[in-house]
Design a protein around this motif. Structure first.
Motif: not given
Length: 213
Positions: A175, A177, A179, A181, A193-196, A198
């Motif tokens: 990502c 920013s 981290g 995705v 689509c999610l952050s790792a 989540e």
């Protein structure tokens, strides 16, 4: 106080009012977890005894009492941990009939599935823990378990907007920013689509015939 879906951690001041506060926090948490009244009453009583004992040990007044509550759905158990800065190891007593105290650990042993003591990691003192049976915690067939998005693999099913969807493909990308995705291609509907980190509720594809509600 820090809370997670399957865990609650908080600290208590060394005063008598901390016992009812611990019970109140546990009562609210068990209500959210759907624990039955009988198991909840048992857990609250056990926690009360553990906190009371921790407040009675010799320790500096500025040292707080730590509490950790964990639910283990797979085992149908509630784990209650109380940490203090006191020395020594608590032992079960057999008080005389006219003694008003000394029965705390005896009560804990009677009500708990099992209990024990361990030294605190990275700190002084000890942690006394007890596990209480709470059958209502056991997951229903097909209910799924919660894992981080990055741990989900193709072929598993994920709960999306109240329905189960089969994961066809998984792609993780950096990502901008920082981290990762994670993008999931599903059997129906748009990609997810999610952050790792989540959480996602997942189950094996073999459970597809199980109830989904």
């Amino acid at each position: 106080m820090a809370a997670m879906r399957n865990e609650l951690v908080f600290r208590l001041s060394r005063r008598r009012s901390s016992v009812p506060r611990a019970r109140a926090l546990l009562h609210a948490l068990l209500g959210d977890w759907g624990v039955g009244e009988e198991a909840a009453d048992t857990a609250e009583l056990v926690l009360s005894e553990l906190v009371t004992n921790a407040l009675c040990v010799r320790a500096p007044k500025d040292r707080q009492v730590g509490v950790r509550i964990v639910r283990a759905e797979a085992d149908g158990l509630l784990r209650l941990e109380v940490s203090d800065a006191g020395t020594g190891t608590p032992e079960i007593r057999s008080p005389a009939a006219d003694e008003t105290g000394g029965r705390g650990l005896l009560l804990v042993e009677t009500l708990s599935h099992r209990w024990g003591v361990r030294r605190r990691e990275g700190g002084i003192g000890k942690t006394v823990w007890a596990e209480v049976k709470a059958p209502g915690l056991a997951p229903r067939p097909g209910a799924g378990t919660e894992v981080a998005a990055v741990a989900v693999r193709a072929g598993r099913q994920v709960r999306v907007r109240g329905a189960w969807r089969t994961v066809r493909d998984v792609r993780a990308e950096p990502c901008a920013s920082g981290g990762l995705v994670v993008t999931f291609a599903l059997d129906t509907g748009p990609a997810l689509c999610l952050s790792a980190a989540e959480p996602l509720t997942v189950r094996d594809g073999a459970d597809a015939a199980s109830p989904t509600d």
